[in-house]
Design an enzyme around this catalytic site. Structure first.
Site, PDB file in Angstrom:
ATOM      1  N   VAL A  45      27.858  32.294  43.952  1.00 49.65           N
ATOM      2  CA  VAL A  45      28.745  32.351  45.349  1.00 49.65           C
ATOM      3  C   VAL A  45      30.409  32.280  44.603  1.00 49.65           C
ATOM      4  CG1 VAL A  45      29.102  29.865  45.698  1.00 49.65           C
ATOM      5  CG2 VAL A  45      29.413  31.410  47.491  1.00 49.65           C
ATOM      6  N   TYR A  46      30.556  31.793  43.319  1.00 48.63           N
ATOM      7  CA  TYR A  46      31.955  31.781  42.724  1.00 48.63           C
ATOM      8  C   TYR A  46      32.531  33.122  42.397  1.00 48.63           C
ATOM      9  CZ  TYR A  46      30.492  26.696  41.831  1.00 48.63           C
ATOM     10  OH  TYR A  46      30.181  25.632  41.933  1.00 48.63           O
ATOM     11  N   SER A  47      33.541  33.428  43.066  1.00 46.69           N
ATOM     12  CA  SER A  47      34.436  32.719  43.971  1.00 46.69           C
ATOM     13  C   SER A  47      34.478  33.607  45.145  1.00 46.69           C
ATOM     14  CB  SER A  47      36.005  32.693  43.083  1.00 46.69           C
ATOM     15  OG  SER A  47      36.382  34.133  42.741  1.00 46.69           O
TER      16      SER A  47
END
Length: 325
Positions: free
Chosen positions: A52-54
């Site tokens: 999920v980054y970023s």
């Protein structure tokens, strides 16, 4: 570098993990490569990221950090020198969320592609998924381990009861168990981990790789007033929670310890965590080579018992402070 065992996984990791949330966000690709090279050159081997980054950045879709790490691994050929941790489960758009077996299978392939590797050393459940039976998620992880795509699994943001339930289920069904926990923990945020999770992790031999180790920069001493905090967006987010009597008391104790040990407050804050028996490796980020050098020195810093006791006392929440919170 003195490496540490991560739970019972067989993985040996450095005493600090580099937090990859900054890659592709506050650090561009070129600087990310320099930081990763410097991290390994200093003797560290542990890098933590997430699919999920970023995604929180406008225009980003998630996967930016993994993509940069993958390009670096491909260009440098240093995969065998890295213990690589990533996560699954946070919302990635549409129906891409949770820990269902079908989604875990899709998500791991996407992460492996972005990371340009054939295996992930530590694959973590980023959030608990109450809608998916634990046995189903653990079974999917078992398949990935059997296929050689994952070496060990970990949990992030789990409560003590749910972590205990997962560990018991793994024992009962002969499934892989969560070898690590990634909780919120630092000198200010102590209670939730120490009251319930820490005894469980010590008893069951679960490694701990805590996030927010520097309390979003507060424990470096950078933010000592509302005026300081207003200078950056990250600072503004720390003001309400940390700029109070206990927070300032902690900074005072860090200042005293830093002078005593010829160190910085941030180095002392990390060294305090590293010295705690339950902690395997705090996660901390750096956005410059200078900040990375600070992390290196923190791993080398040994605090005496008197300093640790003083930091414990300064950061312990009184009954009145707990009620006020």
């Amino acid at each position: 570098m003195q490496l540490r065992p991560l739970g019972r996984s067989g993985l040996q990791v450095s005493p600090i993990a580099f937090g990859g949330n900054v890659f592709g966000w506050t650090v561009d690709e070129a600087l990310s490569f320099r930081l990763l090279d410097a991290w390994l050159d200093a003797g560290f081997n542990f890098v933590d990221t997430a699919d999920v980054y970023s995604r929180w950045v406008p225009g980003h879709t998630g996967g930016e950090s993994e993509t940069i790490i993958g390009k670096w691994l491909r260009q440098t050929g240093k995969r065998n020198r890295v213990v690589l941790a990533t996560k699954v489960g946070k919302p990635m758009g549409e129906d891409k969320v949770g820990l269902s077996p079908a989604y875990i299978r899709k998500a791991v392939e996407a992460s492996l592609t972005r990371l340009k590797t054939d295996h992930i050393d530590l694959y973590q459940s980023h959030d608990d998924d109450a809608e998916t039976p634990l046995a189903d998620s653990l079974g999917a992880f078992a398949d990935l381990i059997k296929a050689g795509k994952v070496r060990a699994i970990g949990a992030s943001n789990y409560t003590a009861p749910r972590l205990a339930e997962a560990l018991d289920l793994s024992d009962k069904l002969g499934l892989p168990r969560y070898e690590s926990l990634q909780p919120l923990y630092n000198l200010y945020d102590r209670a939730v981990f120490e009251d319930d999770l820490e005894p469980l992790c010590l008893q069951r031999g679960v490694g701990v790789i805590n996030f927010y180790a520097l309390a979003a920069g507060f424990l470096t001493g950078k933010y000592r007033s509302e005026a300081d905090a207003a200078k950056s967006k990250r600072g503004e987010s720390t003001t309400k929670k940390y700029l109070n009597a206990r927070g300032l008391r902690i900074l005072d104790a860090l200042d005293v310890a830093a002078r005593k040990h010829d160190a910085t407050p941030g180095q002392v804050a990390l060294a305090w965590q590293i010295a705690r028996p339950a902690i395997t490796a705090p996660i901390a980020s750096a956005t410059s080579i200078e900040q990375l050098d600070d992390l290196v020195k923190a791993a080398e810093l040994k605090l005496d018992a008197e300093t640790i006791a003083a930091l414990d006392a300064a950061s312990t929440e009184s009954s009145a402070e707990a009620e006020a919170a």
